[in-house]
Design a protein around this motif. Structure first.
Motif, short mmCIF file in Angstrom:
data_model
loop_
_atom_site.label_atom_id
_atom_site.label_comp_id
_atom_site.label_asym_id
_atom_site.label_seq_id
_atom_site.Cartn_x
_atom_site.Cartn_y
_atom_site.Cartn_z
N VAL A 195 0.91 -1.04 0.00
CA VAL A 195 -0.04 -0.04 0.03
C VAL A 195 0.76 1.16 -0.03
CG1 VAL A 195 -1.74 1.35 1.30
CG2 VAL A 195 -1.85 -1.07 1.00
N ILE A 196 1.95 1.36 0.91
CA ILE A 196 2.76 2.42 0.91
C ILE A 196 3.50 2.61 -0.24
CG2 ILE A 196 4.69 3.48 2.00
CD1 ILE A 196 3.97 2.00 4.46
N GLY A 197 3.98 1.47 -1.10
CA GLY A 197 4.65 1.38 -2.19
C GLY A 197 3.82 2.28 -3.31
N GLN A 198 2.52 1.87 -3.40
CA GLN A 198 1.61 2.36 -4.38
C GLN A 198 1.56 3.92 -4.29
OE1 GLN A 198 -0.77 1.53 -6.77
NE2 GLN A 198 0.14 -0.51 -6.72
N TYR A 199 1.53 4.48 -3.22
CA TYR A 199 1.70 5.88 -2.91
C TYR A 199 3.19 6.48 -3.26
CZ TYR A 199 -2.80 6.22 -0.29
OH TYR A 199 -3.99 6.01 -0.16
N ILE A 200 4.02 5.72 -2.99
CA ILE A 200 5.46 6.21 -3.37
C ILE A 200 5.55 6.09 -4.85
CG2 ILE A 200 7.96 5.58 -3.04
CD1 ILE A 200 7.40 4.84 -0.34
N GLY A 201 5.08 5.00 -5.54
CA GLY A 201 5.15 4.93 -6.98
C GLY A 201 4.25 6.22 -7.63
N LYS A 202 3.43 6.46 -7.10
CA LYS A 202 2.56 7.60 -7.66
C LYS A 202 3.36 8.86 -7.57
CE LYS A 202 -1.97 6.20 -7.25
NZ LYS A 202 -2.51 6.26 -8.83
N ILE A 203 4.18 9.05 -6.43
CA ILE A 203 4.97 10.22 -6.30
C ILE A 203 6.01 10.26 -7.31
CG2 ILE A 203 6.53 11.51 -4.88
CD1 ILE A 203 5.05 10.29 -2.37
N TYR A 204 6.46 9.02 -7.55
CA TYR A 204 7.66 8.90 -8.53
C TYR A 204 7.23 9.24 -9.91
CZ TYR A 204 11.04 6.15 -11.42
OH TYR A 204 11.82 5.67 -12.52
N ILE A 205 5.94 8.90 -10.26
CA ILE A 205 5.39 9.16 -11.71
C ILE A 205 5.29 10.54 -11.77
CG2 ILE A 205 3.40 8.78 -13.32
CD1 ILE A 205 3.25 5.90 -12.13
N GLU A 206 4.59 11.27 -10.63
CA GLU A 206 4.26 12.63 -10.80
C GLU A 206 5.48 13.53 -10.99
OE1 GLU A 206 1.59 13.82 -11.30
OE2 GLU A 206 0.05 12.06 -11.17
N ILE A 207 6.24 13.44 -10.14
CA ILE A 207 7.77 14.30 -10.09
C ILE A 207 8.47 14.27 -11.24
CG2 ILE A 207 7.87 14.05 -7.57
CD1 ILE A 207 10.29 12.35 -8.05
N LYS A 208 8.35 13.27 -12.17
CA LYS A 208 8.96 13.36 -13.54
C LYS A 208 8.25 14.12 -14.49
CE LYS A 208 9.37 9.00 -13.86
NZ LYS A 208 9.40 7.52 -14.41
N GLN A 209 6.95 14.55 -14.26
CA GLN A 209 6.31 15.46 -15.16
C GLN A 209 6.42 14.91 -16.80
OE1 GLN A 209 4.28 18.50 -14.11
NE2 GLN A 209 4.17 16.81 -12.53
N ARG A 210 6.30 13.85 -16.91
CA ARG A 210 6.38 13.22 -18.21
C ARG A 210 5.09 13.50 -19.04
NH1 ARG A 210 9.53 7.43 -17.54
NH2 ARG A 210 11.47 8.30 -17.29
N PRO A 211 4.89 13.76 -20.35
CA PRO A 211 3.52 13.81 -20.90
C PRO A 211 2.84 12.66 -20.70
CG PRO A 211 5.38 14.56 -22.38
CD PRO A 211 5.99 13.81 -21.40
N ARG A 212 1.38 13.20 -20.52
CA ARG A 212 0.46 11.93 -20.53
C ARG A 212 0.34 11.14 -22.02
NH1 ARG A 212 -3.48 15.66 -16.71
NH2 ARG A 212 -3.30 16.91 -18.67
N TYR A 213 0.37 11.93 -22.95
CA TYR A 213 0.11 11.28 -24.02
C TYR A 213 0.82 12.06 -25.34
CZ TYR A 213 -3.51 14.81 -24.07
OH TYR A 213 -4.06 16.17 -23.85
N HIS A 214 1.04 11.62 -26.62
CA HIS A 214 1.27 12.26 -27.80
C HIS A 214 0.54 12.09 -28.88
CE1 HIS A 214 5.39 13.08 -25.95
NE2 HIS A 214 5.61 11.83 -25.57
#
Length: 320
Positions: free
Chosen positions: A289-308
């Protein structure tokens, strides 16, 4: 003055149902134009979410033969929520209102007319709320209702029995565009916009062709996204479990001491092993459960485009 409407319909491997859906949506939009409820510049926007079949060639053919149909093709499969977002943001530039509806047209298309009436009354967001889900398979219907109740128990601000069939005004779209998160869960995000909203009845129909692309795995992943994107209550539950197990361990310590003093202790291999496995599973679950939240933080901070966007087929206003 009537609004310029765009009906956004995400498509993933929908070659079997697209011709029928295009005919239904075109006939509906023509009727709304003739009634003066939308402008003649209103459009249908099919969003190809990296389909592996003939979905995009069919959309291109529909665009070339039908003035009402535009097409947007994403460079790869980004998921249902991101595909909807891509369509809404693309349509925002030239629309007064957007309606999102899946390409299988299981949602009640006639409810869109009522959505337009609510828009004229001053509502910025109109949700289609499922009045009946009898057309859904038993498993999908049961799991969906369970999830809606789970969301409510966790304090997530979401509309009960509402999926992704909704109308948004231009003002609501402009506000939604300011949310940059990559972990999209529109059913929880849009109610947070705070604009005046209401609901209309949505009676689910049988699919005319093809099969649902929303597998049990995808529904579970969406459920996890919905929960972890809008509440930290699961982490609070972990704290509660930790306190409960602390209490249990204190009781076990008392039991062990009393058994030792009273000479009642006996070999307890089975109970020991069960306890170890149980505690171990709880620990792994908590870490997950904690890993899910950490993973979301990891994805968000990279600020990659949602789509092309690979291709955008759009009719000009003077093409009509």
């Amino acid at each position: 003055m009537p609004p310029r409407l765009t009906i956004v319909s995400p498509c993933y491997n929908e070659e079997a149902t697209l011709p029928h859906s295009a005919n239904e949506l075109s006939a509906f939009l023509e009727r709304m134009i003739s009634l003066g409820k939308v402008t003649p510049e209103s459009r249908i926007l099919f969003v190809n979410d990296g389909s592996q079949d003939q979905t995009w060639p069919i959309i291109k053919e529909l665009h070339s033969t039908n003035i009402l149909i535009d097409g947007l093709s994403l460079s790869g499969n980004v998921g249902h929520q991101s595909a909807i977002m891509a369509g809404m943001l693309a349509a925002r530039e030239y629309s007064d209102a957007v309606v999102t509806i899946d390409a299988d047209l299981q949602d009640d298309l006639d409810a869109v007319e009522e959505m337009l009436d609510r828009l004229a009354e001053g509502y910025d967001i109109v949700y289609g709320v499922k009045e009946s889900r009898m057309a859904d398979p038993f498993l999908k219907r049961t799991t969906a209702l369970t999830f809606y109740r789970l969301q409510r128990s966790m304090g997530i601000k979401a509309i009960f029995n509402h999926a992704d069939f909704r109308l948004l005004s231009r003002q609501a779209l402009d506000a939604l565009a300011q949310y940059p998160e990559r972990n999209l869960y529109l059913r929880g995000l849009i109610p947070q916009l705070g604009f005046r909203s209401t609901t209309v009845k949505d009676i689910i129909r049988e699919r005319t062709a093809g099969s649902s692309k929303y597998t049990l795995r995808k529904m579970l992943l969406l459920a996890v996204d919905g929960i972890t994107s809008f509440t930290t209550r699961p982490i609070s539950w972990i704290i509660g479990m930790g306190l409960a197990f602390l209490l249990i361990s204190v009781c076990m310590a008392v039991y062990v001491v009393v058994s030792y003093v009273e000479h009642l202790s006996v070999p307890g291999w089975a109970s020991l092993m069960l306890s170890l496995w149980f505690i171990g599973s709880i620990l792994l679950l908590s870490m997950g459960v904690i890993g899910q939240y950490i993973g979301k933080i990891y994805i968000e901070i990279k600020q990659r485009p949602r789509y092309h966007i690979a291709q955008f087929l759009k009719h000009n206003d003077d093409d009509r």
